[in-house]
Motif scaffolding. Structure first.
Motif, mmCIF file in Angstrom:
data_model
loop_
_atom_site.group_PDB
_atom_site.id
_atom_site.type_symbol
_atom_site.label_atom_id
_atom_site.label_comp_id
_atom_site.label_asym_id
_atom_site.label_seq_id
_atom_site.Cartn_x
_atom_site.Cartn_y
_atom_site.Cartn_z
ATOM 1 N N GLU A 1 61.490 -95.935 158.380
ATOM 2 C CA GLU A 1 61.302 -97.190 159.062
ATOM 3 C C GLU A 1 59.860 -97.358 159.739
ATOM 4 O OE1 GLU A 1 65.225 -97.060 161.520
ATOM 5 O OE2 GLU A 1 64.752 -94.957 160.723
ATOM 6 N N PRO A 2 59.560 -98.463 159.759
ATOM 7 C CA PRO A 2 58.129 -98.531 160.367
ATOM 8 C C PRO A 2 58.382 -98.103 162.084
ATOM 9 C CG PRO A 2 58.998 -100.657 159.959
ATOM 10 C CD PRO A 2 59.927 -99.794 159.183
ATOM 11 N N ILE A 3 59.646 -98.482 162.716
ATOM 12 C CA ILE A 3 59.754 -98.138 163.894
ATOM 13 C C ILE A 3 61.392 -97.288 163.930
ATOM 14 C CG2 ILE A 3 60.105 -98.939 166.409
ATOM 15 C CD1 ILE A 3 58.537 -101.307 165.854
ATOM 16 N N PHE A 4 61.221 -96.284 164.508
ATOM 17 C CA PHE A 4 62.741 -95.637 164.325
ATOM 18 C C PHE A 4 63.750 -96.215 165.446
ATOM 19 C CE2 PHE A 4 59.296 -92.901 162.611
ATOM 20 C CZ PHE A 4 59.596 -92.714 161.556
ATOM 21 N N SER A 5 64.419 -96.973 165.082
ATOM 22 C CA SER A 5 65.423 -97.771 165.944
ATOM 23 C C SER A 5 66.554 -96.806 166.292
ATOM 24 C CB SER A 5 65.844 -99.036 165.347
ATOM 25 O OG SER A 5 66.757 -99.629 166.120
ATOM 26 N N ALA A 6 67.344 -96.586 165.540
ATOM 27 C CA ALA A 6 68.603 -95.662 165.905
ATOM 28 C C ALA A 6 68.178 -94.357 166.354
ATOM 29 C CB ALA A 6 69.721 -95.804 165.050
ATOM 30 N N GLY A 7 67.150 -93.843 165.843
ATOM 31 C CA GLY A 7 66.759 -92.465 166.289
ATOM 32 C C GLY A 7 66.134 -92.590 167.789
ATOM 33 N N GLY A 8 66.004 -93.645 168.321
ATOM 34 C CA GLY A 8 65.619 -93.525 169.921
ATOM 35 C C GLY A 8 64.364 -94.654 170.185
ATOM 36 N N GLU B 1 58.221 -95.702 168.301
ATOM 37 C CA GLU B 1 57.080 -96.208 167.566
ATOM 38 C C GLU B 1 56.003 -95.277 167.102
ATOM 39 O OE1 GLU B 1 54.506 -100.463 167.882
ATOM 40 O OE2 GLU B 1 55.584 -99.659 169.367
ATOM 41 N N PRO B 2 55.630 -95.237 165.611
ATOM 42 C CA PRO B 2 54.636 -94.354 165.380
ATOM 43 C C PRO B 2 53.202 -94.629 166.048
ATOM 44 C CG PRO B 2 55.901 -94.862 163.561
ATOM 45 C CD PRO B 2 56.519 -95.788 164.415
ATOM 46 N N PRO B 3 52.352 -93.929 166.175
ATOM 47 C CA PRO B 3 50.984 -94.261 166.711
ATOM 48 C C PRO B 3 50.338 -94.872 165.581
ATOM 49 C CG PRO B 3 51.047 -92.000 166.101
ATOM 50 C CD PRO B 3 52.462 -92.270 165.947
ATOM 51 N N ILE B 4 49.288 -95.753 166.145
ATOM 52 C CA ILE B 4 48.206 -96.517 165.048
ATOM 53 C C ILE B 4 47.798 -95.477 164.248
ATOM 54 C CG2 ILE B 4 46.419 -97.985 164.919
ATOM 55 C CD1 ILE B 4 48.669 -99.418 166.211
ATOM 56 N N GLY B 5 47.813 -95.836 162.785
ATOM 57 C CA GLY B 5 47.027 -94.866 161.950
ATOM 58 C C GLY B 5 48.198 -94.059 161.121
ATOM 59 N N GLY C 1 61.777 -91.919 181.759
ATOM 60 C CA GLY C 1 60.767 -91.085 181.574
ATOM 61 C C GLY C 1 59.716 -91.736 180.458
ATOM 62 N N ASP C 2 60.349 -92.952 179.791
ATOM 63 C CA ASP C 2 59.295 -93.551 178.733
ATOM 64 C C ASP C 2 59.845 -95.036 178.438
ATOM 65 O OD1 ASP C 2 57.049 -93.658 177.136
ATOM 66 O OD2 ASP C 2 58.263 -93.104 175.403
ATOM 67 N N VAL C 3 58.970 -95.834 178.602
ATOM 68 C CA VAL C 3 59.462 -97.065 178.108
ATOM 69 C C VAL C 3 58.614 -97.441 176.855
ATOM 70 C CG1 VAL C 3 59.315 -99.539 178.568
ATOM 71 C CG2 VAL C 3 59.648 -98.015 180.346
ATOM 72 N N ARG C 4 59.586 -98.091 175.582
ATOM 73 C CA ARG C 4 58.837 -98.025 174.471
ATOM 74 C C ARG C 4 59.398 -99.156 173.562
ATOM 75 N NH1 ARG C 4 60.768 -92.435 174.030
ATOM 76 N NH2 ARG C 4 62.546 -92.402 173.089
ATOM 77 N N GLY C 5 58.788 -99.704 172.503
ATOM 78 C CA GLY C 5 59.437 -100.576 171.620
ATOM 79 C C GLY C 5 58.415 -101.923 171.382
ATOM 80 N N ARG C 6 58.635 -102.687 170.571
ATOM 81 C CA ARG C 6 57.993 -103.694 170.086
ATOM 82 C C ARG C 6 58.717 -104.980 170.177
ATOM 83 N NH1 ARG C 6 54.867 -103.441 164.755
ATOM 84 N NH2 ARG C 6 54.895 -101.289 164.905
#
Length: 412
Positions: A191-198, A201-205, A333-338
């Motif tokens: 996946e380009p972003i691991f949704s169900a895994g938590g 989002e992978p880093p750029i590159g 601890g962390d906020v993430r997503g797109r």
């Protein structure tokens, strides 16, 4: 099937809300099973289904029908070259199984690799490649399915810092892949972003480097965009952000606007070779005109309503609210997503990052009781929010008020 205990029994939905049998309404920030992301009962979908019910609901899958041809053409026009050849199935697992078989037929290889936070479905093969969970106790998987390290930067699997690691997890993974393969490896499925895994989002590159490493080994890159494609992340497809075009892409979830349909799309070169090698994947309802009509209606809505633009705008607003909560509550601890695929990771201590699993489950339960639905991932430590594109800023405010009260009650 476990339904996680007692809970509401839903009877209707509209836009970003659903209603249960006793009349209570909920904000659905999981878009059903992420399949109602256009909004529940979107008029374009119901109209397309109604028309299909008056013309042709089901067709012989060995022959073409007009809705199937129309959808294949529309999807080919939407995807970049050379992704032009599509087939339509029913579920995300179906599509990923088909993509795996295409890769094996085309390359002559066997091994399939997927990151350790991945989710690809619940059929036998896709469950075995679903390393985020849900695969224990079903007996040994088929051979040739391998895990690689996911770029989970908040919890780096090799304890490095994202700013200086040079994506070392990828190089380490391919050293292991090279050491373990017993034939020619066929593909990486990711996946380009691991949704169900938590909501990771992978880093750029990461994605361009992954594509390069696959090409060096004659492997195909299969992107599972079933939870990220068609506008949800703020681009039509999540891979567009870095310009990496996969060899095969799968779509599902809100592709049918709530009607079950999935797709596998690849290049003419790959399609011609595997068909010549007697590739066959079909089910009783493959390419059904009703489902294909819903798929075309979804693509209409995607473009006419600028769903990607909506996801960017609403996603910025949602992330600002989640970031505000993180500044107030140490448990975040962390906020993430797109776009409109967002998540927060809960910890008992920001230094040790001990997962707040029981707390997350309790927060979720309190939110459900107050009328807010979302998903709990990573055994409770990640709360995932996928509000429909129909959601308003006022509804986001309402949802965040419910979430804030629940966090305050649990963490206070």
């Amino acid at each position: 099937m476990d339904k996680s205990g007692s809970g509401p029994i839903f009877v209707r939905g509209s836009g970003s809300e659903v209603e249960e049998v006793n009349g209570k309404r909920y904000l659905d920030f999981n878009s059903g099973q992420m399949c109602a992301w256009l909004g529940h009962n979107h008029p374009a979908i119901t109209e397309a289904v109604s028309e299909a019910c008056e013309t042709l609901v089901h067709a012989h899958s060995s022959y073409y029908n007009d809705k199937e041809i129309e959808l294949a053409e529309r999807l080919g026009n939407l995807l970049p070259n050379p992704l032009q050849k599509s087939m339509f199935l029913q579920s995300g697992a179906d599509a990923n199984e088909a993509a795996i078989n295409i890769a094996r037929k085309y390359t002559g290889g066997f091994e399939i690799v997927s990151p350790h936070t991945s989710f690809h479905g619940m059929s036998d093969t896709t469950r075995a490649l679903t390393y985020a969970g849900w695969h224990r106790g079903y007996g040994p998987p088929q051979p040739g399915l391998l895990a690689m390290l996911a770029p989970y930067c908040y919890r780096c699997p090799i304890n490095l810092e994202p700013e200086t690691c040079d994506i070392a997890c990828l190089d380490a993974s391919f050293e292991l892949i090279d050491a373990q393969t017993t034939s020619r490896p066929a593909a990486v499925l990711t996946e380009p972003i691991f949704s169900a895994g938590g909501v990771i989002e992978p880093p750029i590159g990461w994605l361009p480097r992954l594509k390069q490493l696959c090409e060096e080994r004659g492997m195909l890159l299969i992107l599972d965009e079933e939870q990220t494609g068609l506008g949800k992340t703020g681009d039509t497809f999540a891979f567009e952000q870095e310009g990496v075009i996969p060899d095969i892409i799968t779509l599902a979830k809100h592709f049918g606007g709530g009607i079950c349909i999935s797709s596998v799309t690849t290049s003419a070169e790959i399609e011609e070779r595997v068909v010549a090698d007697e590739f066959i994947v079909t089910h009783s309802h493959s390419n059904d005109p009703l489902a294909c009509a819903a798929g075309t209606a979804t693509l209409d809505v995607l473009q006419q309503e600028d769903l990607a633009g909506k996801a960017r705008q609403l996603g910025r607003y949602l992330k600002s609210k989640l970031t505000d909560l993180a500044e107030r509550f140490e448990i975040i601890g962390d906020v993430r997503g797109r776009g409109l695929l967002q998540g927060i990771e809960l910890v008992r201590d920001r230094q040790t990052k001990e997962p707040a699993t029981t707390e997350g489950k309790e927060i979720s339960g309190r939110c459900l009781a107050a009328g807010l639905i979302f998903s709990v991932r990573r055994e409770g430590s990640v709360l995932r929010f996928v509000p429909p594109a129909s959601t308003t800023e006022d509804q986001i405010d309402q949802a965040m008020d419910i979430l804030e009260r629940a966090i305050d009650q649990v963490s206070g």
